[in-house]
Design an enzyme around this catalytic site. Structure first.
Site, PDB file in Angstrom:
ATOM      1  N   GLU A 143      27.525  29.536  16.722  1.00 27.75           N
ATOM      2  CA  GLU A 143      27.612  30.379  15.517  1.00 27.75           C
ATOM      3  C   GLU A 143      26.543  29.958  14.500  1.00 27.75           C
ATOM      4  O   GLU A 143      25.940  30.814  13.831  1.00 27.75           O
ATOM      5  CB  GLU A 143      29.010  30.260  14.886  1.00 27.75           C
ATOM      6  N   SER A 241      35.655  24.966  18.103  1.00 26.08           N
ATOM      7  CA  SER A 241      35.584  24.351  16.773  1.00 26.08           C
ATOM      8  C   SER A 241      36.925  24.442  16.051  1.00 26.08           C
ATOM      9  O   SER A 241      37.429  23.457  15.517  1.00 26.08           O
ATOM     10  CB  SER A 241      34.484  25.053  15.966  1.00 26.08           C
ATOM     11  N   ASN A 242      37.533  25.638  16.057  1.00 35.08           N
ATOM     12  CA  ASN A 242      38.768  25.767  15.259  1.00 35.08           C
ATOM     13  C   ASN A 242      39.914  24.963  15.864  1.00 35.08           C
ATOM     14  O   ASN A 242      40.780  24.481  15.152  1.00 35.08           O
ATOM     15  CB  ASN A 242      39.107  27.238  15.032  1.00 35.08           C
TER      16      ASN A 242
HETATM   17  S1  SF4 Z   1      38.137  32.407  14.607  1.00 33.34           S
HETATM   18 FE1  SF4 Z   1      38.449  34.491  15.307  1.00 33.34          FE
HETATM   19  S2  SF4 Z   1      38.564  35.792  13.449  1.00 33.34           S
HETATM   20 FE2  SF4 Z   1      37.689  33.787  12.894  1.00 33.34          FE
HETATM   21  S3  SF4 Z   1      35.473  34.146  12.990  1.00 33.34           S
HETATM   22 FE3  SF4 Z   1      36.097  33.254  14.972  1.00 33.34          FE
HETATM   23  S4  SF4 Z   1      36.499  35.027  16.267  1.00 33.34           S
HETATM   24 FE4  SF4 Z   1      36.439  35.782  14.153  1.00 33.34          FE
END
Ligand code: SF4
Length: 326
Positions: A143, A241-242
């Site tokens: 990203e 990452s999340n």
């Molecule tokens: S986590 Fe999901 S909603 Fe958030 S930017 Fe990434 S793809 Fe989009």
């Protein structure tokens, strides 16, 4: 016969009780859902193989499933044969990749999450206004590479840590702005933003929050979970990452946490001394992996399962027009 002897000679040991608290919301976000659908629909439309530039989302299970359906994952366009359809991943791509695809006459579908595209447009606008952008993000993440690729070289500087803020040298402090990656830790980012504003009081802030709703909601949910559990299992891949941020957020609250790709990866000895276990999943991890973990734990413990209350997410992103049902 052996089985019969074993079952009568040893009394079954009662299973140890284990309370499972499940975070809400967890798992798939609207951007991931849309990106996966785009690959599936592109395969339906063109037939296999469909090439996908980079893992469509950072989850091993999702990537393996799509591979079985006919997706071929590549890192660069030069790995794609002429005439084959291509999907760009949810993380976004630098402009040059789209230009290369167009030059080669590649039929591509862009699965970039609309919230990432929003950051791309903000970056373009800020550069048009003559501002230099300080971009808070993780070096090497696709990203970040995609967002840097929206603006001319040198128009953006990466900031990863508080130490980076202290080290920054800028030509024109009156003409700065900052943007962020969508999947950062809210707490860490707030500290970096505060440090930026202290050093550069005139810095322009993004109009809306760049850290996306799914990242924010999952971090808030894991914080609540962490306060009620002895330990937390986050389901997600190590390059997500999340998902990695969810482990960090829980540990910051003081709750031991672990990231696993799937149920089988969890070493049950890790649960020693745990009476209440929290479970959550990153935005790219499907719900079936949560159920698989609960089922596995149910074979080894006397489980009692409860889902916490949380924000109900209703966001749905539209598909690209070319893939909308007729
Ligand atoms: S986590 Fe999901 S909603 Fe958030 S930017 Fe990434 S793809 Fe989009």
């Amino acid at each position: 016969m052996d089985g019969f002897i074993a079952s009568t000679s040893r009394a079954a040991k009662p299973l140890r009780p284990l309370t499972l608290l499940i975070a809400a919301p967890r798992g798939f976000c609207a951007g991931v859902d849309r990106a996966i659908r785009i690959v599936e629909l592109t395969i339906e439309k063109h037939g296999a193989p469909v090439y996908v530039r980079h893992e469509i989302v950072h989850n091993r299970y999702v990537v393996d499933k799509l591979r079985q359906k006919g997706a071929v994952f590549v890192e660069e366009l030069d790995e794609v044969p002429d005439g084959a359809p291509v999907v760009f991943s949810a993380h976004g791509v630098p402009k040059v990749v789209e230009m290369d695809a167009t030059t080669r006459g590649i039929d591509y579908v862009d699965a970039t999450c609309p919230l990432v595209s929003k950051v791309h447009r903000q970056a373009e606008r800020l550069v048009e206004q003559g501002r230099h952008i300080l971009f808070i993000g993780h070096r090497g993440h696709p990203e970040v590479i995609g967002t840097f690729g929206q603006v001319p070289a040198g128009a953006m500087t990466l900031v990863e840590t508080l130490a980076d803020v202290e080290r920054l040298t800028v030509d024109d402090p009156a003409n700065l702005a900052f943007l962020t990656q969508t999947t950062l830790s809210l707490d860490d980012t707030a500290e970096i933003v505060e440090a930026l504003r202290r050093r550069f009081p005139a810095i322009a802030m993004p109009r809306g929050e760049d850290i996306c709703y799914a990242t924010s909601n999952r971090q808030a949910a894991v914080k609540e979970l962490a306060a009620q559990c002895d330990a937390i299992v986050v389901i997600g891949s190590p390059n997500s990452s999340n998902s990695v941020r969810l482990v960090e957020v829980a540990e910051r609250v003081g709750t031991r946490s672990i990231l696993v790709d799937c149920a089988a990866e969890l070493d049950l000895t890790w649960l020693k001394g745990v009476d209440t276990l929290g479970i959550t999943a990153g935005a790219s991890a499907p719900e079936c992996l949560v159920r698989e973990l609960v089922e596995r734990l149910g074979r080894h413990f006397a489980i009692e399962e409860r889902e916490l209350d949380g924000v109900v997410e209703k966001i749905i992103f539209k598909l690209p027009r070319a893939l909308e049902p007729a």
